[in-house]
Write an enzyme that holds these catalytic residues in place. Sequence first.
Site, PDB file in Angstrom:
ATOM      1  N   THR A  34       0.822  -1.214   0.000  1.00  0.00           N
ATOM      2  CA  THR A  34       0.000   0.000   0.000  1.00  0.00           C
ATOM      3  C   THR A  34       0.855   1.263   0.000  1.00  0.00           C
ATOM      4  OG1 THR A  34      -0.219  -0.177   2.409  1.00  0.00           O
ATOM      5  CG2 THR A  34      -2.015  -1.056   1.064  1.00  0.00           C
ATOM      6  N   PHE A  41      -7.375  -4.688  -0.457  1.00  0.00           N
ATOM      7  CA  PHE A  41      -8.684  -5.151  -0.899  1.00  0.00           C
ATOM      8  C   PHE A  41      -9.801  -4.812   0.075  1.00  0.00           C
ATOM      9  CE2 PHE A  41      -5.708  -7.665  -3.292  1.00  0.00           C
ATOM     10  CZ  PHE A  41      -6.318  -7.805  -4.533  1.00  0.00           C
ATOM     11  N   ILE A 113       0.573  -9.880  -6.010  1.00  0.00           N
ATOM     12  CA  ILE A 113       0.811 -10.297  -7.394  1.00  0.00           C
ATOM     13  C   ILE A 113       1.573  -9.235  -8.181  1.00  0.00           C
ATOM     14  CG2 ILE A 113      -1.219 -11.810  -7.458  1.00  0.00           C
ATOM     15  CD1 ILE A 113      -2.755  -9.577  -8.866  1.00  0.00           C
ATOM     16  N   ASP A 114       2.164  -8.248  -7.475  1.00  0.00           N
ATOM     17  CA  ASP A 114       2.732  -7.075  -8.144  1.00  0.00           C
ATOM     18  C   ASP A 114       4.198  -7.191  -8.530  1.00  0.00           C
ATOM     19  OD1 ASP A 114       4.119  -6.532  -5.631  1.00  0.00           O
ATOM     20  OD2 ASP A 114       2.231  -5.694  -4.906  1.00  0.00           O
ATOM     21  N   HIS A 129      -0.327 -16.293  -4.980  1.00  0.00           N
ATOM     22  CA  HIS A 129      -1.432 -15.960  -5.878  1.00  0.00           C
ATOM     23  C   HIS A 129      -0.960 -15.593  -7.283  1.00  0.00           C
ATOM     24  CE1 HIS A 129      -3.853 -14.855  -2.014  1.00  0.00           C
ATOM     25  NE2 HIS A 129      -3.852 -16.151  -2.258  1.00  0.00           N
ATOM     26  N   CYS A 140      -2.249 -22.519 -26.385  1.00  0.00           N
ATOM     27  CA  CYS A 140      -0.977 -23.162 -26.714  1.00  0.00           C
ATOM     28  C   CYS A 140       0.062 -23.057 -25.607  1.00  0.00           C
ATOM     29  CB  CYS A 140      -0.410 -22.592 -28.013  1.00  0.00           C
ATOM     30  SG  CYS A 140       0.228 -20.895 -27.870  1.00  0.00           S
ATOM     31  N   THR A 200      -1.072  -8.057   6.565  1.00  0.00           N
ATOM     32  CA  THR A 200      -2.183  -8.981   6.341  1.00  0.00           C
ATOM     33  C   THR A 200      -2.897  -9.240   7.654  1.00  0.00           C
ATOM     34  OG1 THR A 200      -2.795 -11.242   5.705  1.00  0.00           O
ATOM     35  CG2 THR A 200      -0.559 -10.931   6.552  1.00  0.00           C
ATOM     36  N   SER A 201      -4.215  -9.336   7.580  1.00  0.00           N
ATOM     37  CA  SER A 201      -5.016  -9.602   8.772  1.00  0.00           C
ATOM     38  C   SER A 201      -5.134 -11.096   9.064  1.00  0.00           C
ATOM     39  CB  SER A 201      -6.422  -9.006   8.611  1.00  0.00           C
ATOM     40  OG  SER A 201      -7.067  -9.565   7.481  1.00  0.00           O
ATOM     41  N   ASN A 223       0.958  -5.114  11.500  1.00  0.00           N
ATOM     42  CA  ASN A 223      -0.304  -4.898  10.789  1.00  0.00           C
ATOM     43  C   ASN A 223      -1.111  -3.837  11.526  1.00  0.00           C
ATOM     44  OD1 ASN A 223      -1.921  -5.867   8.489  1.00  0.00           O
ATOM     45  ND2 ASN A 223      -3.437  -6.354  10.051  1.00  0.00           N
TER      46      ASN A 223
END
Length: 253
Positions: A34, A41, A113-114, A129, A140, A200-201, A223
Site C-alpha cells: 500500500t 482489498f 501479485i505485483d 497468488h 498453446c 495482512t489480517s 499490521n
Amino acid sequence: MSDLPSFETHTENLRRLIDESERIVFFGGAGTSTESGIPDFRSSSGLYNSGAEYDYPPEVMLSRSFFIREPEKFYAFYRGEMLHPAARPNPAHLALAELERSGRLTAVITQNIDGLHQLAGSKCVLELHGSVLRNKCLSCGEGYGLEAVMESIETVPRCTECGGIIKPDVVLYEEGLDAHVLGEAAAQIAAADLLIVGGTSLTVQPAAGMVGRFRGGRLALINLAPTPYDSHASCIIREPIGKVLAPFAEKRA
C-alpha cells in the site's frame, strides 16, 4: 502520559528478534504494497470498497467463470484496478531484500501479485497468488510479459502464435493455489526460527492458515489491525510496515 510502548521500543524489540535469528521467513499481504500506491482489498479505502462503477462486484469479476464468460469485462476491470506498472518498491520491500542479502532471511512468501519484492532485489520469493508480470495463452501455453496485456490493441489480449486468449498468471476465485508453491511455503515456515507477518489480517484462507505451520519461538506481527494470531506473537506493531522496516533497509557493517 501513555503507558503504551513507544514506536522506538517496538522497533528495538523487532531488531533484537532479527539479531537472535538465523532462519527468518516473511509472510506478507496487500498491506506490504500500500505504501507503494497499490490499494489493498478489504480496508475502508480498499479495492472492494472503492465504489468504482462496474456492473459486478470485484469478487465476481475476479473469478475464473467470469473470465471465461466475460473476458472483455474482466480485462476492463483488471487493467483499470489491478495493474500498477508505475509502482516501485517501498522501504519494506527494500529491507526484506537487504535481510536476504545479509543471509538472515531465507524466503519471502507473498499473497501479492505485483512483483515488487523481486524488483527490490529479493531472490527467494514464493508468490501464492501468482504474478501480473506473467501471462499465458490458454490454447498453446505461450508465455507473455505484462506488456502483452497493457499494450494489446484488442480489448482481450490474444496470442500472436495461435490467436488464443491470454490469461494472467494470477489465481482467480474458483481456482486453486499451486500445490508446489504451497508446499515450499509451508516447508519454509516450518523451518523458520523467526516468522515476520506483515500487511495482512490473516483472515483469507488457505494462505493465512499456513501461519499455523510455524513451530519457531519468535513470531512478529506488523499490521494496522488485529489478527487471529496476536496472542501467539512475541512482537506486535500497529504501524505501516514500510515505516517499521525502513531502518532495516540500510546495509549493516
